[in-house]
Structure formats: structure tokens, C-alpha cells
Design an enzyme around this catalytic site. Sequence first.
Site, PDB file in Angstrom:
ATOM      1  CG  HIS A 170      43.646  31.918  98.648  1.00  0.00           C
ATOM      2  ND1 HIS A 170      43.667  31.241  99.852  1.00  0.00           N
ATOM      3  CD2 HIS A 170      44.553  31.315  97.851  1.00  0.00           C
ATOM      4  CE1 HIS A 170      44.570  30.271  99.783  1.00  0.00           C
ATOM      5  NE2 HIS A 170      45.113  30.295  98.584  1.00  0.00           N
ATOM      6  NE  ARG A 171      35.367  34.609 100.773  1.00  0.00           N
ATOM      7  CZ  ARG A 171      34.253  33.908 100.629  1.00  0.00           C
ATOM      8  NH1 ARG A 171      33.601  33.931  99.508  1.00  0.00           N
ATOM      9  NH2 ARG A 171      33.786  33.185 101.633  1.00  0.00           N
ATOM     10  CG  LEU A 172      42.868  35.221  95.011  1.00  0.00           C
ATOM     11  CD1 LEU A 172      44.330  34.854  94.777  1.00  0.00           C
ATOM     12  CD2 LEU A 172      42.761  36.724  95.282  1.00  0.00           C
ATOM     13  CG  HIS A 173      35.763  34.426  93.419  1.00  0.00           C
ATOM     14  ND1 HIS A 173      35.967  33.170  93.938  1.00  0.00           N
ATOM     15  CD2 HIS A 173      35.260  35.178  94.417  1.00  0.00           C
ATOM     16  CE1 HIS A 173      35.578  33.167  95.204  1.00  0.00           C
ATOM     17  NE2 HIS A 173      35.153  34.375  95.514  1.00  0.00           N
TER      18      HIS A 173
END
Length: 191
Positions: A170-173
Site C-alpha cells: 500500500h506504498r507504506l514504505h
Amino acid sequence: MADDPIALFDAWFAEARASEPNDPESMALATADAAGRPSVRMVLLKGHGPEGFVFYTNLDSRKGEDLAVNPHAALLFHWKSVRRQVRIEGPVAPVTDLEADNYFATRSRDSQLGAWSSDQSRPLLDRSIFEARYEDLRLSFEGRDIPRPQRWSGFRVAPQHMEFWTDREHRLHERRLFTWQGAWTESLLYP
Ligand SMILES: Cc1cc2nc3c(=O)[nH]c(=O)nc-3n(C[C@H](O)[C@H](O)[C@H](O)COP(=O)(O)O)c2cc1C
């Protein structure tokens, strides 16, 4: 390992070496000229440790000229196979002549001749001029060791900031930033 970014780099580099299809040691090198105008290109990492990250090049190249007037650089590794990037920033210093001589001696004869034949970053009117130069040099060095050209050497980027970026769902890098202030301190950044 958590508080030592060099050890963390070693671990990631080892994983990248095992999984990248080619050139895990290639990195983007960003420099800027005296007016602050940036430029970026790929180079190969030829050594690293707590004191810095080393690459070799022609001192009269565009990057060499940039570093002569503005000895700061940024490096970027992007290892697609493991979905990771590492950013390194810091001041740059030349390697010693001995270090450069030793590394140059490990290069293949063809690469040594390449370093002699290329006026890196200068205009070339016709490729045949370059090839003829290579051939002339090949003949003139025949039967003897090829010394390092005086204007070909290395630079070491001393890391002051090292950021380790990990791809997450979820692009929660995840971004871990290490900063050198006499010792390493670690913090997190929003992605
Ligand atoms: C994967 C890769 C690795 C490279 N490694 C080096 C290197 O170690 N040293 C170098 O001078 N140029 C290297 N080059 C070429 C540079 O990207 C660049 O074309 C050249 O150094 C001239 O850059 P400049 O005009 O900005 O100085 C490499 C290119 C690629 C694509």
C-alpha cells in the site's frame, strides 16, 4: 546491526549480489557544479567501509570537474530485485595515489587502455579517432605493464547520511535514516 548503517549496507549489498541480474555494485552518482547545477550518472562501487564509498573515474570528466569545485556527492543504489534503495550523502575526498595505483593494476589490460584512450566527457568528432588512439596505445604499451594515467583516479564519499528504503504494501514504505554526528543516530522518515 541496527545502529550500524555500514553493517546494514553490507547485509543488503550481499542480498543484492545474490539476486540482481547484473551490476549490483552500480550506483547513481550525483554531483553539482560551482553554480549548484546538478548532474547524475552511473558509476561502479569499487570499495566501501566506515570511511566511505569509492569509485574511479577520469579527473577531467564532468564529474571530476564538479568534485574539484564542490566536493560533495550523493549516491543512490536501487536494487530492483529486492525492491530496495539506499541513499548516501557526504563530502568527497580523493583516494591516495597508492590506492588508485593498486586498483588500476587489478583492471584488465583492455580497461587500462580504455582509461588511457578516453578524454572522458570531451567532444569526440568521430569514433574512429578514439579507436585509432586505443590501437596506437595498445601497440606502444606492448610487452610492458600499463601505469595508471595521472588524470585517472578515485574518490571516496564519506557518508554523513545513509537512508535505507524498503518497499512495503500500500506504498507504506519504510525509510530508516542514519545521520553521522560523531556517532550514528537513527530516525524514521515518512515515506
Ligand atoms: C552501469 C554503469 C557503470 C559505470 N561505471 C562507471 C565508473 O565506474 N566510472 C566512470 O567514470 N564511468 C562509469 N560509467 C559511465 C558514466 O555513467 C558516465 O557516462 C561517464 O563517467 C561520464 O560522466 P560525466 O561526463 O558526468 O563525468 C558507468 C556507466 C554505467 C551505465
